[in-house]
Write an enzyme that holds these catalytic residues in place. Sequence first.
Site, PDB file in Angstrom:
ATOM      1  N   GLY A  68       1.072  -1.066  -0.022  1.00  0.00           N
ATOM      2  CA  GLY A  68       0.292  -0.224   0.151  1.00  0.00           C
ATOM      3  C   GLY A  68       0.565   1.443   0.240  1.00  0.00           C
ATOM      4  CB  SER A  69       4.669   2.684  -1.129  1.00  0.00           C
ATOM      5  OG  SER A  69       4.162   1.929  -2.325  1.00  0.00           O
TER       6      SER A  69
ATOM      7  CG  HIS B 289       1.144  -1.485 -15.613  1.00  0.00           C
ATOM      8  ND1 HIS B 289       0.678  -2.550 -15.423  1.00  0.00           N
ATOM      9  CD2 HIS B 289       1.697  -1.299 -16.199  1.00  0.00           C
ATOM     10  CE1 HIS B 289       1.419  -3.563 -15.498  1.00  0.00           C
ATOM     11  NE2 HIS B 289       2.456  -2.489 -16.703  1.00  0.00           N
TER      12      HIS B 289
ATOM     13  CG  ASN C  42      -4.019  -0.738 -12.631  1.00  0.00           C
ATOM     14  OD1 ASN C  42      -3.845  -0.840 -11.295  1.00  0.00           O
ATOM     15  ND2 ASN C  42      -3.499  -0.647 -13.220  1.00  0.00           N
TER      16      ASN C  42
ATOM     17  CD  GLU D  64       4.464   2.124  -9.696  1.00  0.00           C
ATOM     18  OE1 GLU D  64       3.494   1.758  -8.662  1.00  0.00           O
ATOM     19  OE2 GLU D  64       4.919   1.874  -9.609  1.00  0.00           O
TER      20      GLU D  64
ATOM     21  CG  MET E 266      -1.748  -8.393  -6.806  1.00  0.00           C
ATOM     22  SD  MET E 266      -1.096  -7.032  -7.909  1.00  0.00           S
ATOM     23  CE  MET E 266       0.164  -7.829  -8.576  1.00  0.00           C
TER      24      MET E 266
ATOM     25  CG  ASP F 273      -1.691  -3.900 -16.848  1.00  0.00           C
ATOM     26  OD1 ASP F 273      -2.399  -3.159 -16.204  1.00  0.00           O
ATOM     27  OD2 ASP F 273      -0.971  -5.219 -16.590  1.00  0.00           O
TER      28      ASP F 273
ATOM     29  NE  ARG G 131     -11.144 -13.933 -12.268  1.00  0.00           N
ATOM     30  CZ  ARG G 131     -10.061 -13.736 -11.978  1.00  0.00           C
ATOM     31  NH1 ARG G 131      -9.892 -12.504 -10.786  1.00  0.00           N
ATOM     32  NH2 ARG G 131      -9.099 -14.412 -11.788  1.00  0.00           N
TER      33      ARG G 131
ATOM     34  CG  LEU H  84     -11.215  -5.657 -11.263  1.00  0.00           C
ATOM     35  CD1 LEU H  84     -11.448  -4.287 -11.388  1.00  0.00           C
ATOM     36  CD2 LEU H  84     -12.350  -6.285  -9.498  1.00  0.00           C
TER      37      LEU H  84
HETATM   38  C1  GRF Z   1       3.525  -0.396  -7.834  1.00  0.00           C
HETATM   39  O1  GRF Z   1       4.885  -0.976  -8.181  1.00  0.00           O
HETATM   40  C2  GRF Z   1       1.947  -0.835  -8.844  1.00  0.00           C
HETATM   41  O2  GRF Z   1       2.103  -0.033  -9.411  1.00  0.00           O
HETATM   42  C3  GRF Z   1       1.540  -2.155  -8.971  1.00  0.00           C
HETATM   43  O3  GRF Z   1       1.902  -2.583  -7.596  1.00  0.00           O
HETATM   44  C4  GRF Z   1       2.925  -1.965  -7.088  1.00  0.00           C
HETATM   45  C5  GRF Z   1       2.326  -1.736  -6.090  1.00  0.00           C
HETATM   46  O4  GRF Z   1       2.725  -1.043  -4.576  1.00  0.00           O
HETATM   47  N1  GRF Z   1       0.252  -2.079  -9.403  1.00  0.00           N
HETATM   48  P1  GRF Z   1       2.291  -0.717  -3.951  1.00  0.00           P
HETATM   49  O5  GRF Z   1       1.644  -1.969  -2.961  1.00  0.00           O
HETATM   50  O6  GRF Z   1       1.246   0.593  -3.658  1.00  0.00           O
HETATM   51  O7  GRF Z   1       3.314   0.090  -2.519  1.00  0.00           O
END
Ligand code: GRF
Length: 220
Positions: free
Chosen positions: A14-15, A111, A109, A176, A92, A147, A67, A95
């Site tokens: 969750g960063s 990516h 999203n 990001e 992850m 994606d 799902r 959907l």
């Molecule tokens: C990130 O690199 C994001 O782009 C990808 O998964 C990773 C998630 O990292 N979809 P975090 O959980 O947000 O730290």
Amino acid sequence: MSRKRVGILISGRGSNMMSLIEACRKPDFPAEIAVVISNRPEAAGLERAAAAGIKTVAIDHKQFASRVPFEMRLHGSLLDHGVDLVCNAGFMRLLTGGFVDRWRDRQLNIHPSLLPALPGLDTHVRAIDQGVMIHGCTVHFVRLEMDTGPIVAQAATGVMPDDTADTLAARVLAMEHAIYPHALGLVAGGHVRIEHEKAIVSAPVGVPQTLIWPPLLTNH
Ligand code: GRF
């Protein structure tokens, strides 16, 4: 100003979620976090969100036969929390069309590649293996195909000869954390419209910067 209510979907640390939470703390930011939902009850991000004072929900996908019922619960929880916009942040689960259609043009999203290059997993390893010189990350609206979808923002970095997947991942992750709040602010602030499956950003923009990598030699 009415702030858009955001539901963040996570599966892990969750960063990116934290970068969105931080952005929403600013009083003039056009969005607020209504809820963080994880499909993995053990996701570290749930604790981080709770520690930041955000409502959290765990919906364990393993408790559902398929799902669709999982997504119906997810959808119900988002509605219960009055969510206007969904942000996938390291979520992850693939959907199905039903969920994607319900949140069409209201789900983002992040990516870790410059889409449409390198969709899917292990993007940093593949970037290095394929010898790309410029790599980065993308925030896009969610469509059924993984994606894909209208691109709202991207950030790029050069790839160095001694980069490993880990050093590259760290550099991209920092980018990001910059572009996800930026993209959310643009969307929540009403500065993005979608035309012919392209995102048009109407907010004032600066002069595009050129990234040439490797850099030009100064003595030529
Ligand atoms: C990130 O690199 C994001 O782009 C990808 O998964 C990773 C998630 O990292 N979809 P975090 O959980 O947000 O730290």
